[in-house]
Design a protein around this motif. Structure first.
Motif, PDB file in Angstrom:
ATOM      1  N   LYS A   7     -31.018  -5.384  31.550  1.00  0.00           N
ATOM      2  CA  LYS A   7     -31.506  -4.063  31.134  1.00  0.00           C
ATOM      3  C   LYS A   7     -32.937  -3.845  31.602  1.00  0.00           C
ATOM      4  N   ASP A   8     -33.185  -4.124  32.857  1.00  0.00           N
ATOM      5  CA  ASP A   8     -34.489  -3.952  33.505  1.00  0.00           C
ATOM      6  C   ASP A   8     -35.583  -4.878  32.971  1.00  0.00           C
ATOM      7  N   ILE A   9     -35.204  -5.881  32.222  1.00  0.00           N
ATOM      8  CA  ILE A   9     -36.150  -6.902  31.786  1.00  0.00           C
ATOM      9  C   ILE A   9     -35.879  -8.146  32.616  1.00  0.00           C
ATOM     10  N   LYS A  10     -36.887  -8.555  33.359  1.00  0.00           N
ATOM     11  CA  LYS A  10     -36.740  -9.726  34.208  1.00  0.00           C
ATOM     12  C   LYS A  10     -37.359 -10.931  33.508  1.00  0.00           C
ATOM     13  N   PHE A  11     -36.662 -12.058  33.574  1.00  0.00           N
ATOM     14  CA  PHE A  11     -37.185 -13.282  32.994  1.00  0.00           C
ATOM     15  C   PHE A  11     -36.585 -14.468  33.722  1.00  0.00           C
ATOM     16  N   ASP A  12     -37.245 -15.593  33.576  1.00  0.00           N
ATOM     17  CA  ASP A  12     -36.787 -16.832  34.194  1.00  0.00           C
ATOM     18  C   ASP A  12     -36.518 -17.859  33.107  1.00  0.00           C
ATOM     19  N   ILE A  13     -35.515 -18.668  33.346  1.00  0.00           N
ATOM     20  CA  ILE A  13     -35.250 -19.818  32.488  1.00  0.00           C
ATOM     21  C   ILE A  13     -35.422 -21.057  33.343  1.00  0.00           C
ATOM     22  N   LEU A  14     -36.229 -21.973  32.836  1.00  0.00           N
ATOM     23  CA  LEU A  14     -36.430 -23.258  33.514  1.00  0.00           C
ATOM     24  C   LEU A  14     -35.565 -24.300  32.816  1.00  0.00           C
ATOM     25  N   ASP A  15     -34.684 -24.926  33.561  1.00  0.00           N
ATOM     26  CA  ASP A  15     -33.937 -26.055  33.032  1.00  0.00           C
ATOM     27  C   ASP A  15     -34.763 -27.290  33.360  1.00  0.00           C
ATOM     28  N   VAL A  16     -35.192 -27.983  32.328  1.00  0.00           N
ATOM     29  CA  VAL A  16     -36.133 -29.085  32.470  1.00  0.00           C
ATOM     30  C   VAL A  16     -35.439 -30.380  32.054  1.00  0.00           C
ATOM     31  N   PRO A  17     -35.771 -31.497  32.685  1.00  0.00           N
ATOM     32  CA  PRO A  17     -35.214 -32.772  32.237  1.00  0.00           C
ATOM     33  C   PRO A  17     -35.494 -32.988  30.751  1.00  0.00           C
TER      34      PRO A  17
END
Length: 137
Positions: free
Chosen positions: A24-34
């Motif tokens: 919905k026009d909201i950009k975000f990132d998810i970091l998959d971390v050890p």
């Protein structure tokens, strides 16, 4: 799903991976971390680099109970909860996610959270809130 967040094996994720999302026009990132519960010394640089970028951290657990605390009063043997706190930035929020395994679709007919799970999750929230203070949401 076994592709993005691993397949349940310990130490599955060895390098941080960024996943870009647009909702919905909201950009975000998810970091998959050890993970910090496995062979942390092999991946500590990846963990530190990622947590410095993070606005929030999701503590994902398969067990409806608080994370382990360290065994030694001197702090030499750190538990999961001490490691979480140690890696947080000043403004980072921590959220707990209970990732209950479902082995049979029939389990989805009733509530996934059972009575024993509920009391364990209340303990998890209490301990995380007490230990992490304003960082825990």
């Amino acid at each position: 799903d076994g592709v993005i967040i691993g397949d349940g094996r310990s130490d599955f994720t060895g390098k941080s991976q960024i996943y870009h999302f647009d909702d919905k026009d909201i950009k975000f990132d998810i970091l998959d971390v050890p993970g910090i519960e496995g062979k942390e010394n092999a991946v500590i640089d990846e963990i530190l680099k990622a947590t410095k970028k993070a606005h929030c951290v999701f503590y994902i657990t398969r067990e409806p109970k608080p994370p382990q605390k360290g065994d030694s009063p001197s702090g030499e043997s750190k538990g999961t909860i001490e490691k979480i706190k140690e890696h947080l930035g000043a403004q980072t929020e921590v959220f707990s996610v209970f990732n209950k395994s479902i082995n049979n679709p029939a389990q989805l007919k009733d509530s996934i959270i059972q009575a024993g799970d509920e009391s364990g999750l209340q303990d998890l929230d209490k301990v995380m809130g007490e230990y992490l203070g304003e960082h825990y949401a």
